[in-house]
Design a protein around this motif. Structure first.
Motif, PDB file in Angstrom:
ATOM      1  N   VAL A  39      18.436  -3.986   3.614  1.00  9.99           N
ATOM      2  CA  VAL A  39      16.761  -3.742   3.086  1.00  9.99           C
ATOM      3  C   VAL A  39      15.943  -2.565   2.681  1.00  9.99           C
ATOM      4  N   VAL A  40      16.408  -1.200   3.103  1.00  8.14           N
ATOM      5  CA  VAL A  40      15.893  -0.284   2.626  1.00  8.14           C
ATOM      6  C   VAL A  40      16.335  -0.299   0.746  1.00  8.14           C
ATOM      7  N   VAL A  41      17.171  -0.264   0.526  1.00  9.24           N
ATOM      8  CA  VAL A  41      18.042  -0.597  -0.576  1.00  9.24           C
ATOM      9  C   VAL A  41      17.266  -1.063  -1.400  1.00  9.24           C
ATOM     10  N   ILE A  42      16.809  -3.125  -0.480  1.00 11.89           N
ATOM     11  CA  ILE A  42      16.435  -3.554  -2.082  1.00 11.89           C
ATOM     12  C   ILE A  42      14.392  -2.965  -2.377  1.00 11.89           C
ATOM     13  N   ARG A  43      14.082  -2.304  -0.732  1.00  8.76           N
ATOM     14  CA  ARG A  43      12.684  -2.472  -0.612  1.00  8.76           C
ATOM     15  C   ARG A  43      11.585  -1.320  -1.846  1.00  8.76           C
ATOM     16  N   ALA A  82       0.913  -1.343   0.049  1.00 11.11           N
ATOM     17  CA  ALA A  82       0.050  -0.356  -0.516  1.00 11.11           C
ATOM     18  C   ALA A  82       0.939   1.249  -0.195  1.00 11.11           C
ATOM     19  N   LEU A  83       1.670   1.461   0.778  1.00 10.23           N
ATOM     20  CA  LEU A  83       2.686   2.114   0.949  1.00 10.23           C
ATOM     21  C   LEU A  83       3.846   2.732  -0.493  1.00 10.23           C
ATOM     22  N   ARG A  84       3.746   1.344  -0.990  1.00  8.42           N
ATOM     23  CA  ARG A  84       4.106   1.454  -2.931  1.00  8.42           C
ATOM     24  C   ARG A  84       3.173   2.363  -3.658  1.00  8.42           C
ATOM     25  N   ALA A  85       2.315   2.227  -3.192  1.00  7.75           N
ATOM     26  CA  ALA A  85       1.543   2.607  -4.197  1.00  7.75           C
ATOM     27  C   ALA A  85       0.982   3.785  -3.301  1.00  7.75           C
ATOM     28  N   GLY A  86       1.522   4.585  -3.058  1.00  5.30           N
ATOM     29  CA  GLY A  86       1.304   5.871  -2.148  1.00  5.30           C
ATOM     30  C   GLY A  86       0.351   6.075  -1.050  1.00  5.30           C
ATOM     31  N   THR A  87      -0.705   4.813  -0.831  1.00  6.23           N
ATOM     32  CA  THR A  87      -1.464   4.881   0.371  1.00  6.23           C
ATOM     33  C   THR A  87      -1.589   4.838   1.861  1.00  6.23           C
ATOM     34  N   GLN A  88      -2.120   6.010   2.313  1.00  5.16           N
ATOM     35  CA  GLN A  88      -1.651   6.073   3.417  1.00  5.16           C
ATOM     36  C   GLN A  88      -2.128   4.801   4.437  1.00  5.16           C
ATOM     37  N   ALA A 129      16.758   2.314   9.754  1.00  4.24           N
ATOM     38  CA  ALA A 129      16.587   3.986  10.090  1.00  4.24           C
ATOM     39  C   ALA A 129      16.847   4.909   8.955  1.00  4.24           C
ATOM     40  N   VAL A 130      18.739   4.800   9.056  1.00  8.76           N
ATOM     41  CA  VAL A 130      19.595   6.558   8.460  1.00  8.76           C
ATOM     42  C   VAL A 130      19.467   5.901   6.635  1.00  8.76           C
ATOM     43  N   ALA A 131      18.708   4.777   6.488  1.00  4.53           N
ATOM     44  CA  ALA A 131      19.444   4.797   4.954  1.00  4.53           C
ATOM     45  C   ALA A 131      18.029   5.111   4.682  1.00  4.53           C
ATOM     46  N   ALA A 132      17.365   4.829   5.450  1.00  3.80           N
ATOM     47  CA  ALA A 132      15.159   4.939   4.975  1.00  3.80           C
ATOM     48  C   ALA A 132      15.404   6.365   4.390  1.00  3.80           C
ATOM     49  N   GLY A 133      15.808   7.485   6.231  1.00  8.71           N
ATOM     50  CA  GLY A 133      16.182   8.516   6.239  1.00  8.71           C
ATOM     51  C   GLY A 133      16.228   9.310   4.650  1.00  8.71           C
ATOM     52  N   ILE A 134      18.024   9.315   4.588  1.00  4.41           N
ATOM     53  CA  ILE A 134      18.985   9.783   3.626  1.00  4.41           C
ATOM     54  C   ILE A 134      18.659   9.780   1.893  1.00  4.41           C
ATOM     55  N   LEU A 135      17.448   7.851   2.092  1.00  6.25           N
ATOM     56  CA  LEU A 135      17.104   8.100   0.719  1.00  6.25           C
ATOM     57  C   LEU A 135      15.868   9.109   0.460  1.00  6.25           C
ATOM     58  N   MET A 136      14.919   9.125   1.349  1.00  9.60           N
ATOM     59  CA  MET A 136      13.810  10.629   1.809  1.00  9.60           C
ATOM     60  C   MET A 136      14.310  12.405   0.955  1.00  9.60           C
ATOM     61  N   LEU A 188      10.087   5.249   0.566  1.00 12.46           N
ATOM     62  CA  LEU A 188       8.982   4.865   1.382  1.00 12.46           C
ATOM     63  C   LEU A 188       9.291   5.786   2.268  1.00 12.46           C
ATOM     64  N   PRO A 189       8.396   6.402   2.747  1.00 12.28           N
ATOM     65  CA  PRO A 189       8.761   6.595   4.623  1.00 12.28           C
ATOM     66  C   PRO A 189       9.246   5.418   5.574  1.00 12.28           C
ATOM     67  N   LEU A 190       9.213   6.896   6.441  1.00  9.05           N
ATOM     68  CA  LEU A 190       9.671   5.931   7.361  1.00  9.05           C
ATOM     69  C   LEU A 190       9.195   5.108   8.655  1.00  9.05           C
TER      70      LEU A 190
END
Lengths: 206, 332, 222
Positions: free
Chosen positions: B265-269, B153-159, B208-215, B223-225
């Motif tokens: 994990v974050v990179v593959i996601r 769902a997050l990938r598709a952009g829904t909350q 968390a850091v990888a997701a934060g940097i990508l965001m 994806l959001p945190l």
């Protein structure tokens, strides 16, 4: 002459190369016509298959091709016009990048490029059993009679693909080959580029 | 017939509430999946150990439970059987049994079926609640209406509602749902010194850091945190990355290992076609685990070596001074 | 046992190119998800090995040592190109299917391995037999793996549907990693079969057995 002398080594290598290459050249020369005939038949039958014209054997294919298909003058790579079941279609040969090498297809569609008549693959170098499965009937069959919404079709990959073929001809969507996402994506863009060319040919382009 | 392993027991205790909660979420089907996984896993290990004259390790119970909990609730039982058989056979016993495997068996088994049967497993998620009643049946419908997992769902952009993620009342794999229960299990494992806090923390921080940097970098697919609460990220961080056999043993190596897993994990996601990357990340981490250990040992030795050399220099210098003094005297 | 039988047994079993010599693994990973391609590819390898060994053995007294490898490659590529030409002329469909794989026969280590190890020092006909049986040993293993991979990956054998309609294909069997598992399992099986036979001929001392048992532990720890 000593076996290790320079002269012997050079002369021997030269002689062996000459003999083997000569034999290869003879073999190539003697099968040239056969290979050429095979190639011509392959391309004609691919055009007929893409247009959905049924043929039974080699000679019938050649006759049908002569009767129904007319190449568009001067277009490179080749394009063809044909009338099947009373309506006109355009077939184009199109080459695009696959995963490993070029994929060459023949795509037949109506002149507005809104309905795909059929697709045949002329050449591809994808992994046999993986990307190479784009040649299989279930995959190519998905495009037969497929509507093209918004000038583009889509090939589903990853978890979205059921891997068994999408039977809905209205949605402009086809299932990708399971395990071969990159080839499937490449195929999608090749089809879309070919559709653009169909439209260009219909508009009088080359 | 079981080899007693206190550490593995405690992991099982930590998993029990999660499994019990899963039964409430998805119905009795969960028990069937667990039963098949445990039975086949123990059987395969027993057949092997019987030949070698060894005992079945309790670790196989943990492997089978973790494997079962990582399956989607509607997974066909034959897939569960194939997966766990592959896990115990190919990822554990052929390496020589407990303690010698390079890769985490549960993850290897999960990936084997995940890649083989992506279509079937992808359609095996269903809505949770009331012993599977939300999906329409007590046992959970086998061909249930597929539910969209929060990650998809997050990938598709829904909350996605945060509360659902915290309590675990959202579709997903059997055991990955409840953040609260997983955190509780993590605390239990840390307090009883069953799991290494370094492994757990560094994995979470890496993610968390990888997701934060990508965001922050504005990558559109990032994806959001909150996504770290969705999917199996926490479950994997707590139970899989801390596997004492396949994780590195040296302290600095453990930190690098966890960070690597979190980042991968974050990179593959974000960049791959697969919605979930935790399994791949663990396998990649496992691959490098012994290398990290080796590097850690080597650098520790180097440090110790240079420290010793420095100490020796100081000592030598002192000796020189003391030596030099009498010689001066002698010269005079 | 006659010499030809000894060579046959050696190449098929005791010194099999795949599970003992570990040669030609690249093509094992690549082609074995489809029985038909595997059959044609391995047949091509068997014939190329046989005839290049024959030719090189017949020429062996003339070849200077300095350039023997160049000559070996030349002869091998000659046969590979001949196969390619014949396929294109008489079996265009197969040629199209195999695409680059025919050319890749040349990279198969078994062919040059036999030329170096056997044909260099043996009589032509015996070398031919050695090359052919090496190819057959390679073929036997690859066909075995291909049966498993095609059956589980597509549910078919030689393209004919075998599995029931409800069968869910195992995608991983189509992909190269599954060949890794399967080759490893074949090697394991063959080696434990061969190891099981050995004690009859030469019983190992208890001390040796203990070291053998201890070896895996040390490697696991290392």
């Amino acid at each position: 002459m000593k076996k290790d002398s320079i002269l012997y080594v050079v002369a021997f290598t030269f002689a062996v190369c000459a003999i083997f290459v000569l034999v290869l050249a003879l073999a190539n020369e003697s099968t040239k016509d056969l290979v050429e005939a095979n190639r011509e038949f392959a391309s004609q039958s691919a055009v007929l298959d893409a247009l959905g014209i049924a043929w039974a054997d080699r000679s019938q294919a050649a006759t049908l091709y002569k009767e129904q298909v007319s190449p568009v003058e001067g277009s490179v790579p080749p394009a063809y016009r044909a009338t099947v079941d009373g309506s006109g279609f355009i077939a184009v040969e199109h080459t695009g990048a696959g995963l490993w090498g070029a994929i060459t297809v023949i795509l037949a569609a109506d002149p507005e490029a809104t309905l795909i008549r059929g697709i045949q693959i002329v050449a591809q170098n994808e992994t046999p059993g993986l990307g190479g499965r784009i040649e299989e009937a279930w995959f190519l069959g998905q495009f037969k009679g497929e509507k093209v919404p918004g000038q583009k079709i889509r090939v589903a990959v990853g978890a979205e693909s059921k891997g068994s073929g999408d039977t809905d001809t209205e949605n402009g969507l086809a299932d990708g080959v399971p395990g071969a996402s990159r080839t499937s994506q490449a195929f999608e863009s090749i089809v879309n580029d070919a559709l653009v060319r169909v439209k260009a040919i219909a508009g009088g382009g080359k | 017939m079981f080899q007693k392993q206190a550490v593995m027991r405690r992991v099982l205790y930590a998993l029990t509430p999660i499994a019990a909660f899963a039964v409430w979420l998805y119905g009795l089907r969960v028990l069937a999946v667990l039963a098949v996984s445990l039975a086949v896993g123990v059987l395969v290990e027993y057949l092997f150990e019987k030949k070698k004259g060894g005992k079945v390790s309790e670790a196989v119970l943990v492997t089978a439970t973790l494997f079962a909990l990582s399956m989607p609730p509607g997974a066909p039982l034959w897939i569960v059987a194939i997966g766990i058989a592959f896990a115990v056979f190919m990822a554990k016993e052929v390496y020589g049994g407990f303690g010698r495997n390079i890769f985490n068996p549960a993850i290897a088994g999960r990936l084997f079926v995940y890649i083989s049967f992506a279509g079937v497993l992808g359609n095996s998620f269903y809505e949770p609640g009331n012993f599977g009643a939300a999906a329409g049946s007590l046992f959970g419908k086998v061909d249930a209406v597929t539910a969209v997992t929060p990650l998809a769902a997050l990938r598709a952009g829904t909350q996605v509602p945060l509360l659902g993620l915290l309590t675990g009342i959202r579709p997903g794999s059997i055991g990955e749902s409840s953040v609260i229960l997983i955190v509780a299990a993590a605390i239990y494992l840390l307090v009883t010194k069953t799991a290494q806090w370094r492994l757990m923390m560094s994995t979470v921080i890496g993610g968390a850091v990888a997701a934060g940097i990508l965001m922050l970098a504005g990558i559109p697919a990032a994806l959001p945190l909150e996504a770290l609460l969705a999917g199996s990220f926490l479950f994997v961080a707590v139970f899989m990355s801390t596997d004492p056999v396949s994780a590195p043993k040296k302290q600095p190596a453990q930190l690098v290992y966890g960070l690597l897993i979190g980042v991968v994990v974050v990179v593959i996601r974000t960049f791959s076609l697969f919605p979930e990357g935790t399994s791949f990340a663990i396998l990649i981490g496992n691959t490098f685990a012994s290398l990290f250990d080796r590097q850690a040992t080597a650098s520790a030795k180097r440090k110790a070596g240079s420290a010793m050399a420095a100490a020796a220099k100081v000592a030598a210098a002192k000796a020189d001074v003391s030596k030099a003094a009498p010689s001066k005297e002698a010269a005079q | 046992m006659s010499k030809t039988m000894a060579i046959l047994k050696d190449n098929l079993w005791t010194n099999n190119p795949i599970f003992i010599q570990i040669l030609g693994i690249c093509s094992t990973l690549a082609v074995t998800n489809n029985l038909r391609n595997t059959a044609i590819m391995t047949l091509g390898v068997a014939l190329t090995t046989a005839f290049s060994s024959l030719t090189l053995s017949a020429m062996k007294d003339l070849i200077p040592r300095k350039v023997r490898m160049i000559i070996q490659v030349l002869v091998i590529s000659f046969y590979v190109i001949i196969i390619d030409i014949l396929l294109r002329a008489y079996l265009p469909e197969v040629s199209k299917q195999l695409g680059p794989y025919v050319g890749l026969i040349i990279t198969n280590c078994i062919i040059m391995g036999r030329a170096e190890a056997f044909a260099q020092a043996s009589k032509p006909l015996l070398s031919w037999w050695d090359g052919l049986t090496s190819g057959l040993g390679y073929m036997a293993v690859l066909m075995g793996i291909a049966v498993v991979r095609e059956l589980l990956g597509f549910g078919t054998l030689f393209g004919i549907k075998i599995m029931p309609e409800a069968f869910v294909p195992w995608t991983i069997m189509i992909m190269a990693p599954s060949a890794f598992f399967l080759v490893a399992m074949v090697m394991w099986w063959a080696k434990s079969m061969q190891a099981g036979r050995k004690p009859e001929a030469k019983p190992a001392t208890p001390g040796q057995q203990a070291t053998a048992a201890a070896a895996p532990t040390t490697t696991a720890k290392a």
